[in-house]
Design an enzyme around this catalytic site. Structure first.
Site, PDB file in Angstrom:
ATOM      1  N   CYS A  86      52.350 -45.932  -9.463  1.00  0.00           N
ATOM      2  CA  CYS A  86      51.052 -45.288  -9.695  1.00  0.00           C
ATOM      3  C   CYS A  86      49.932 -46.045  -8.984  1.00  0.00           C
ATOM      4  O   CYS A  86      49.874 -46.045  -7.766  1.00  0.00           O
ATOM      5  CB  CYS A  86      50.807 -45.129 -11.194  1.00  0.00           C
ATOM      6  SG  CYS A  86      49.495 -43.949 -11.580  1.00  0.00           S
ATOM      7  N   HIS A 203      55.804 -42.693 -13.532  1.00  0.00           N
ATOM      8  CA  HIS A 203      55.934 -43.968 -14.251  1.00  0.00           C
ATOM      9  C   HIS A 203      57.344 -44.177 -14.789  1.00  0.00           C
ATOM     10  O   HIS A 203      57.640 -43.737 -15.907  1.00  0.00           O
ATOM     11  CB  HIS A 203      54.958 -43.973 -15.433  1.00  0.00           C
ATOM     12  CG  HIS A 203      53.543 -44.192 -15.040  1.00  0.00           C
ATOM     13  ND1 HIS A 203      52.981 -45.450 -14.923  1.00  0.00           N
ATOM     14  CD2 HIS A 203      52.560 -43.323 -14.706  1.00  0.00           C
ATOM     15  CE1 HIS A 203      51.719 -45.344 -14.553  1.00  0.00           C
ATOM     16  NE2 HIS A 203      51.439 -44.055 -14.412  1.00  0.00           N
ATOM     17  N   GLU A 205      58.568 -46.830 -16.040  1.00  0.00           N
ATOM     18  CA  GLU A 205      58.554 -47.696 -17.236  1.00  0.00           C
ATOM     19  C   GLU A 205      58.241 -46.899 -18.501  1.00  0.00           C
ATOM     20  O   GLU A 205      58.479 -47.377 -19.603  1.00  0.00           O
ATOM     21  CB  GLU A 205      57.564 -48.854 -17.040  1.00  0.00           C
ATOM     22  CG  GLU A 205      56.096 -48.547 -17.278  1.00  0.00           C
ATOM     23  CD  GLU A 205      55.428 -47.799 -16.122  1.00  0.00           C
ATOM     24  OE1 GLU A 205      56.130 -47.336 -15.203  1.00  0.00           O
ATOM     25  OE2 GLU A 205      54.194 -47.665 -16.156  1.00  0.00           O
TER      26      GLU A 205
END
EC number: 6.3.5.3
Lengths: 232, 83
Positions: A86, A203, A205
């Site tokens: 990002c 993302h 994560e």
């Protein structure tokens, strides 16, 4: 093995990445404040998401010009994997470590929702644990995510199979409707020519544990860890 | 000498300007039928330099290195001497 997670003023996904690397994937990782500048002893780098320096000038512009980025460039030159997520992707393009630029979404709004992505290549240190053509799910959360590059650059990215992820519908088709931000050719993530630097807008994560709705993102970190174990 | 450089950063031709497009639409809602709206960023930079040429060269460097992204932006520099 130890992976550095770079923190700039305004980074806010650093602890999520730290959690996934240490508690989910089970590798050693440490946050590094941008003023530390020294990345000796690290085998890989994650530049996490957030709003470094308030997105002033352009998203990622200030962070890309901090001295710690010289150390990131050194690590990359050694062939070690560097992952930008990002705002981290924006930082890597602004630092000229990756081609292109991330500009304001076609519909200029912050978009935060799940996205389907097609894995375009498994020939990177970050995607060895995927199948080519596999459709995976990860969330996006950005306002400046429209990937732009000049025509020749786009052709080169395609030819060298540097496009790693594209936005697709649930059937794996890269349609306009599946494109959340107007990215050219539905591009969501690319690698550099040496393939050891990946930038992506989604993302991973936030999609590394099934309780969060998807654990597809975990394989990016696992692939990265495997690559480090095998090569460094 | 002290100079003030006014730097205008614009999107290159062909690049979308979503902010401009949105402003155009909102102006339409207010009853203004405008042909187009384009946004730009403006920086005023005050600096010391030996001459106007040197000042302009320095500001141009700043634009290349930080203020603009030459891949997506055009920029213009207007220089004036300050007393």
């Amino acid at each position: 093995m130890k992976i550095a997670i770079i923190q700039f003023g305004g980074t806010n996904c650093d602890m999520d990445v730290l959690h996934v690397l240490k508690d989910v994937v089970g590798v050693d990782a440490e946050t590094v404040w941008y003023k530390d500048e020294n990345l000796t002893g690290f085998d890989g780098v994650v530049v996490p998401g957030g709003f470094s320096y308030g997105d002033y000038l352009r998203a990622g512009a200030i962070a890309a010009r901090t001295p710690i980025m010289d150390s990131v460039k050194k690590i990359a030159a050694e062939g070690k994997p560097v992952l930008g997520i990002c705002n981290g992707f924006q930082v890597l393009t602004e630092a000229r470590l990756l081609e292109g630029a991330l500009t304001t979404n076609e519909y200029p709004k912050f978009r935060c929702h799940g996205a389907n992505l097609r894995v375009e290549t498994t020939d990177t240190p970050f995607t060895s644990k995927f199948r080519k053509g596999e459709v995976i799910r990860m969330p996006i959360a950005h306002m400046e995510g429209k990937f732009f590059a000049e025509e020749q650059t786009l052709a080169d990215l395609d030819e060298n199979e540097q496009v790693v992820f594209r936005y697709v519908d649930e059937k794996g088709r890269a349609t306009d409707k599946a494109n959340p931000n107007g990215s050219l050719e539905n591009i969501a993530g690319i690698v550099n020519a040496s393939r050891n630097i990946l930038g992506l807008m989604p993302h991973p994560e936030r999609a590394s544990e099934s309780i969060l709705g998807s654990d597809d993102g975990r394989r990016i970190f696992e692939s990265m860890a495997d690559y480090i174990t095998e090569n460094f | 000498m002290q100079y003030q450089a006014t730097v205008t950063i614009e999107q290159k031709a062909g690049m979308l300007d979503p902010e401009g497009t949105t402003a155009k639409r909102a102006l339409g809602h207010l009853g203004y039928a405008v042909e187009s709206v384009k946004t730009a960023k403006l920086y005023e930079i005050v600096l010391e330099a030996e001459s106007a040429e040197v000042a302009e060269q320095k500001v141009d460097e700043m634009c290349q290195k930080l203020i603009a992204n030459p891949l997506i932006h055009n920029y213009t520099i207007k220089l004036k001497e300050l007393n």
